[in-house]
Design a protein around this motif. Structure first.
Motif, PDB file in Angstrom:
ATOM      1  N   LYS A 177       0.860  -1.183   0.000  1.00  0.00           N
ATOM      2  CA  LYS A 177       0.000   0.000   0.000  1.00  0.00           C
ATOM      3  C   LYS A 177       0.896   1.233   0.000  1.00  0.00           C
ATOM      4  O   LYS A 177       1.659   1.460   0.946  1.00  0.00           O
ATOM      5  CB  LYS A 177      -0.912   0.000   1.226  1.00  0.00           C
ATOM      6  N   MET A 178       0.789   2.017  -1.069  1.00  0.00           N
ATOM      7  CA  MET A 178       1.672   3.161  -1.275  1.00  0.00           C
ATOM      8  C   MET A 178       0.869   4.465  -1.283  1.00  0.00           C
ATOM      9  O   MET A 178      -0.289   4.498  -1.715  1.00  0.00           O
ATOM     10  CB  MET A 178       2.448   3.021  -2.583  1.00  0.00           C
ATOM     11  N   MET A 179       1.511   5.529  -0.821  1.00  0.00           N
ATOM     12  CA  MET A 179       0.862   6.837  -0.763  1.00  0.00           C
ATOM     13  C   MET A 179       1.924   7.918  -0.914  1.00  0.00           C
ATOM     14  O   MET A 179       3.020   7.802  -0.353  1.00  0.00           O
ATOM     15  CB  MET A 179       0.123   7.013   0.571  1.00  0.00           C
ATOM     16  N   ASN A 180       1.620   8.947  -1.673  1.00  0.00           N
ATOM     17  CA  ASN A 180       2.541  10.078  -1.831  1.00  0.00           C
ATOM     18  C   ASN A 180       2.187  11.194  -0.854  1.00  0.00           C
ATOM     19  O   ASN A 180       1.001  11.450  -0.589  1.00  0.00           O
ATOM     20  CB  ASN A 180       2.483  10.632  -3.248  1.00  0.00           C
ATOM     21  N   LEU A 181       3.209  11.851  -0.352  1.00  0.00           N
ATOM     22  CA  LEU A 181       3.040  13.114   0.371  1.00  0.00           C
ATOM     23  C   LEU A 181       3.553  14.220  -0.543  1.00  0.00           C
ATOM     24  O   LEU A 181       4.720  14.206  -0.961  1.00  0.00           O
ATOM     25  CB  LEU A 181       3.826  13.130   1.682  1.00  0.00           C
ATOM     26  N   SER A 182       2.684  15.161  -0.886  1.00  0.00           N
ATOM     27  CA  SER A 182       3.054  16.313  -1.709  1.00  0.00           C
ATOM     28  C   SER A 182       3.035  17.546  -0.819  1.00  0.00           C
ATOM     29  O   SER A 182       1.962  17.966  -0.380  1.00  0.00           O
ATOM     30  CB  SER A 182       2.076  16.486  -2.875  1.00  0.00           C
ATOM     31  N   SER A 183       4.190  18.106  -0.553  1.00  0.00           N
ATOM     32  CA  SER A 183       4.277  19.199   0.411  1.00  0.00           C
ATOM     33  C   SER A 183       4.920  20.431  -0.219  1.00  0.00           C
ATOM     34  O   SER A 183       5.695  20.328  -1.160  1.00  0.00           O
ATOM     35  CB  SER A 183       5.091  18.759   1.632  1.00  0.00           C
ATOM     36  N   SER A 184       4.560  21.594   0.313  1.00  0.00           N
ATOM     37  CA  SER A 184       5.116  22.865  -0.163  1.00  0.00           C
ATOM     38  C   SER A 184       5.721  23.625   1.010  1.00  0.00           C
ATOM     39  O   SER A 184       5.225  23.543   2.146  1.00  0.00           O
ATOM     40  CB  SER A 184       4.036  23.715  -0.838  1.00  0.00           C
ATOM     41  N   PHE A 185       6.776  24.383   0.698  1.00  0.00           N
ATOM     42  CA  PHE A 185       7.495  25.125   1.730  1.00  0.00           C
ATOM     43  C   PHE A 185       7.797  26.539   1.228  1.00  0.00           C
ATOM     44  O   PHE A 185       7.951  26.768   0.026  1.00  0.00           O
ATOM     45  CB  PHE A 185       8.809  24.411   2.075  1.00  0.00           C
ATOM     46  N   ASP A 186       7.887  27.462   2.174  1.00  0.00           N
ATOM     47  CA  ASP A 186       8.272  28.840   1.867  1.00  0.00           C
ATOM     48  C   ASP A 186       9.793  28.867   1.734  1.00  0.00           C
ATOM     49  O   ASP A 186      10.522  28.746   2.726  1.00  0.00           O
ATOM     50  CB  ASP A 186       7.799  29.769   2.990  1.00  0.00           C
ATOM     51  N   HIS A 187      10.279  29.026   0.488  1.00  0.00           N
ATOM     52  CA  HIS A 187      11.713  28.908   0.242  1.00  0.00           C
ATOM     53  C   HIS A 187      12.502  30.075   0.821  1.00  0.00           C
ATOM     54  O   HIS A 187      13.745  30.035   0.866  1.00  0.00           O
ATOM     55  CB  HIS A 187      11.967  28.804  -1.266  1.00  0.00           C
ATOM     56  N   ARG A 188      11.842  31.132   1.266  1.00  0.00           N
ATOM     57  CA  ARG A 188      12.533  32.227   1.936  1.00  0.00           C
ATOM     58  C   ARG A 188      13.000  31.814   3.319  1.00  0.00           C
ATOM     59  O   ARG A 188      13.966  32.376   3.870  1.00  0.00           O
ATOM     60  CB  ARG A 188      11.617  33.447   2.060  1.00  0.00           C
ATOM     61  N   VAL A 189      12.292  30.815   3.897  1.00  0.00           N
ATOM     62  CA  VAL A 189      12.543  30.422   5.281  1.00  0.00           C
ATOM     63  C   VAL A 189      13.098  29.008   5.368  1.00  0.00           C
ATOM     64  O   VAL A 189      13.986  28.715   6.176  1.00  0.00           O
ATOM     65  CB  VAL A 189      11.241  30.533   6.110  1.00  0.00           C
ATOM     66  N   VAL A 190      12.553  28.106   4.546  1.00  0.00           N
ATOM     67  CA  VAL A 190      12.905  26.688   4.613  1.00  0.00           C
ATOM     68  C   VAL A 190      13.778  26.335   3.405  1.00  0.00           C
ATOM     69  O   VAL A 190      13.321  26.431   2.261  1.00  0.00           O
ATOM     70  CB  VAL A 190      11.650  25.804   4.635  1.00  0.00           C
ATOM     71  N   ASP A 191      15.006  25.903   3.656  1.00  0.00           N
ATOM     72  CA  ASP A 191      15.881  25.453   2.581  1.00  0.00           C
ATOM     73  C   ASP A 191      15.420  24.098   2.048  1.00  0.00           C
ATOM     74  O   ASP A 191      14.784  23.315   2.769  1.00  0.00           O
ATOM     75  CB  ASP A 191      17.322  25.343   3.080  1.00  0.00           C
ATOM     76  N   GLY A 192      15.775  23.803   0.802  1.00  0.00           N
ATOM     77  CA  GLY A 192      15.370  22.542   0.196  1.00  0.00           C
ATOM     78  C   GLY A 192      15.845  21.336   0.976  1.00  0.00           C
ATOM     79  O   GLY A 192      15.111  20.343   1.117  1.00  0.00           O
ATOM     80  N   MET A 193      17.066  21.370   1.508  1.00  0.00           N
ATOM     81  CA  MET A 193      17.591  20.250   2.282  1.00  0.00           C
ATOM     82  C   MET A 193      16.760  20.006   3.531  1.00  0.00           C
ATOM     83  O   MET A 193      16.411  18.865   3.866  1.00  0.00           O
ATOM     84  CB  MET A 193      19.052  20.525   2.668  1.00  0.00           C
ATOM     85  N   VAL A 194      16.391  21.086   4.228  1.00  0.00           N
ATOM     86  CA  VAL A 194      15.586  20.947   5.445  1.00  0.00           C
ATOM     87  C   VAL A 194      14.196  20.402   5.111  1.00  0.00           C
ATOM     88  O   VAL A 194      13.661  19.549   5.829  1.00  0.00           O
ATOM     89  CB  VAL A 194      15.471  22.302   6.170  1.00  0.00           C
ATOM     90  N   ALA A 195      13.604  20.891   4.020  1.00  0.00           N
ATOM     91  CA  ALA A 195      12.285  20.401   3.605  1.00  0.00           C
ATOM     92  C   ALA A 195      12.334  18.903   3.338  1.00  0.00           C
ATOM     93  O   ALA A 195      11.463  18.141   3.778  1.00  0.00           O
ATOM     94  CB  ALA A 195      11.815  21.155   2.366  1.00  0.00           C
ATOM     95  N   ALA A 196      13.380  18.449   2.608  1.00  0.00           N
ATOM     96  CA  ALA A 196      13.516  17.023   2.304  1.00  0.00           C
ATOM     97  C   ALA A 196      13.734  16.207   3.573  1.00  0.00           C
ATOM     98  O   ALA A 196      13.149  15.113   3.747  1.00  0.00           O
ATOM     99  CB  ALA A 196      14.679  16.813   1.331  1.00  0.00           C
ATOM    100  N   GLN A 197      14.559  16.716   4.480  1.00  0.00           N
ATOM    101  CA  GLN A 197      14.809  15.989   5.727  1.00  0.00           C
ATOM    102  C   GLN A 197      13.541  15.874   6.568  1.00  0.00           C
ATOM    103  O   GLN A 197      13.288  14.834   7.193  1.00  0.00           O
ATOM    104  CB  GLN A 197      15.917  16.696   6.521  1.00  0.00           C
ATOM    105  N   PHE A 198      12.747  16.934   6.591  1.00  0.00           N
ATOM    106  CA  PHE A 198      11.486  16.918   7.347  1.00  0.00           C
ATOM    107  C   PHE A 198      10.549  15.842   6.802  1.00  0.00           C
ATOM    108  O   PHE A 198       9.985  15.042   7.564  1.00  0.00           O
ATOM    109  CB  PHE A 198      10.846  18.300   7.269  1.00  0.00           C
TER     110      PHE A 198
END
Length: 436
Positions: free
Chosen positions: A398-419
């Motif tokens: 059973k598979m499911m995607n999480l599609s998330s968005s972040f404010d790039h002014r505050v959250v870096d791409g690396m931190v978003a991926a780690q979260f």
């Protein structure tokens, strides 16, 4: 007789004006004390304004969608006694304004109002006149209201390619007759009045102007502001929720009767709480005008909820202090309050991160819009069974995607991926959700 003016009350700290989203009365109506006069909106909360006195409505303070300041005139009544304003020669001058406001209310009002009294001398329009009136513009029924028509009329409408939802009914209780079909077909120019043919692919040229008011306007303004001011960065990850679903089924079998059934949402909420402790940058609000990012120890999770007027986001406060059953109960309570239009202002504000889901219609990937001034939103896509390779073997998971968005002014791409990877770890090994 006197005049009593009801002014827009102060509905809370910081509220300077509200928007009129529904009139419950019209000019000429006789009202009683505590009768609801209008619905007004502040932020995303709708508030009913009752009457403090008995009287007759002589003027409305504005049209639907109009903003009224606190203390502005909401409605004017004629009452027994002196009222709270003495009559003056200038009072009749309000009549044209009231009439214009009443006309706009009748044109776009969404709340039901009492039917006007027809004078005994006024003759009812003939069936032919009714059909002519129906030919001028299509009938628009309320959402969920089914047109009344006998089987023969329904079959003929099907043969003619006519949707009964848009046909005026001149029969008893609004029942649609063959004559109504003829009038509608003639007005559309599809030849149906003479015996018809298969016109299911007939050209349609109708236009329906829908005022953007109330919650719909608030949503439009908020989304426009979010997309204009926030540089969105989206991240999508695939998650194997087979073990999570097995645990959920086991918990529901063992505790469902006593504590209530769990959906996936409260377990995801727990994963968000734990992941936010490791990556506090995402559990924050950004005041871009002041240039200040405020991070929170408490996790106030907004739950995007679809209601009849539009999308609302009730907030589960201090989700970090709740177990999955407590979160599930609070989500159910807030969602019901939002759908009933009874959610309080404080229940619709103060979130630090939001979860949104389209449920079974969640699709493969979405790009959710951040609920400003937050800096992150987690979107749930639909769950599907797919063949996956595990230890060199093909297995159905059973598979499911999480599609998330972040404010790039505050959250870096690396931190978003780690979260998101942290959330994935908790959901794919669900026992860790209960280990501190």
């Amino acid at each position: 007789m006197g005049v009593h003016i009801i002014k827009m009350p102060d509905l809370g700290e910081g509220i300077a004006e509200v928007e009129v989203v529904a009139w419950r009365v019209k000019v000429g109506d006789r009202i009683v004390e505590d009768q609801v006069l209008a619905d007004v909106m502040t932020d995303k909360a709708t508030v009913e304004i009752p009457s403090p006195v008995h009287g007759t409505v002589t003027a409305l303070g504005g049209a639907l969608g109009q903003a009224l300041a606190v203390g502005a005139e909401l409605i004017r009544l004629e009452v027994e006694g002196e009222g709270n304003e003495h009559l003056s020669p200038k009072a009749p001058a309000r009549a044209p304004v009231a009439a214009k406001a009443e006309a706009r209310v009748d044109a776009v009002a969404s709340a039901p109002v009492p039917a006007p009294v027809v004078p005994a001398k006024a003759a009812a329009p003939s069936q032919q006149q009714q059909q002519q009136q129906a030919a001028v513009a299509p009938t628009l029924r309320a959402a969920g209201e089914k047109p009344l028509a006998p089987p023969a009329v329904r079959q003929r409408a099907w043969d003619l390619g006519i949707e009964l939802q848009f046909v005026h009914g001149s029969g008893p209780a609004g029942r649609i007759t063959h004559a109504d079909l003829d009038a509608y077909a003639a007005q559309r120019g599809n030849g149906g009045g003479a015996g018809g043919g298969d016109n299911r692919y007939a050209q349609r040229n109708g236009e329906h102007a829908v005022p953007v008011i109330g919650l719909r306007r608030k949503i439009a303004e908020k989304m426009q502001d979010a997309k204009r001011r926030i540089p969105h960065f989206s991240y999508v990850e695939e998650i194997d929720v087979t073990e999570l679903e097995a645990l959920r089924a086991q918990l529901n079998a063992g505790y469902g009767t006593e504590r209530g059934k769990l959906t996936l949402l409260p377990l995801l909420m727990r994963a968000v709480v734990l992941a936010a402790r490791r990556y506090p940058t995402v559990n924050a609000r950004y005041d871009d005008e002041a240039g200040i990012v405020t991070r929170y120890d408490a996790v106030h999770i907004g739950i995007a909820t679809q209601t009849e007027p539009g999308l609302m986001v009730p907030v589960v406060k201090n989700a970090e202090a709740r177990n999955p059953w407590s979160n599930a109960a609070e989500v159910a309570r807030l969602a019901e309050a939002a759908r009933q239009g009874k959610a309080l202002r404080e229940e619709l504000s103060g979130s630090t991160i939001t979860i949104t889901s389209l449920g079974a219609l969640g699709g493969i990937v979405t790009t959710p819009v951040i609920n400003a001034p937050e800096v992150a939103i987690v979107g749930v896509n639909k769950m599907v069974e797919r063949p996956m390779v595990r230890d060199g073997q093909i297995a159905i998971r059973k598979m499911m995607n999480l599609s998330s968005s972040f404010d790039h002014r505050v959250v870096d791409g690396m931190v978003a991926a780690q979260f998101i990877q942290a959330i994935r770890g908790y959901l794919e090994c669900p026992a860790t959700l209960f280990v501190e």
